[in-house]
Scaffold this motif. Structure first.
Motif, PDB file in Angstrom:
ATOM      1  N   ASN A  47       0.842  -1.205   0.000  1.00 46.84           N
ATOM      2  CA  ASN A  47       0.000   0.000   0.000  1.00 46.84           C
ATOM      3  C   ASN A  47       0.874   1.251   0.000  1.00 46.84           C
ATOM      4  O   ASN A  47       0.605   2.214  -0.730  1.00 46.84           O
ATOM      5  N   THR A  50       2.461   1.654  -3.431  1.00 46.53           N
ATOM      6  CA  THR A  50       1.498   2.185  -4.388  1.00 46.53           C
ATOM      7  C   THR A  50       1.359   3.699  -4.236  1.00 46.53           C
ATOM      8  O   THR A  50       1.337   4.433  -5.237  1.00 46.53           O
ATOM      9  N   SER A  54       2.611   6.333  -7.153  1.00 41.83           N
ATOM     10  CA  SER A  54       1.500   6.977  -7.868  1.00 41.83           C
ATOM     11  C   SER A  54       1.657   8.491  -7.917  1.00 41.83           C
ATOM     12  O   SER A  54       0.903   9.167  -8.596  1.00 41.83           O
TER      13      SER A  54
END
Length: 55
Positions: A47, A50, A54
């Protein structure tokens, strides 16, 4: 914005934790507490990974 070093370290940590989880699963079984804890830690790290990649 995350630094390049943070990105590299996070990716390396994901790979290390994934390897440890697979080894634990192979040696101890998928329902072993160690394997489950490694899986949960890997989920948290993925998580974070990511979010970092991103941006």
């Amino acid at each position: 914005m995350p630094t390049i070093l943070k990105k590299v370290n996070t990716k390396k940590n994901v790979e290390t934790l994934r390897t440890a989880m697979i080894k634990s699963g192979t040696e101890n079984g998928l329902n072993h507490p160690t394997t489950i804890k490694l899986s949960q830690n890997l989920d948290k790290l993925l998580n974070e990974y990511t979010l970092i990649f991103s941006n």
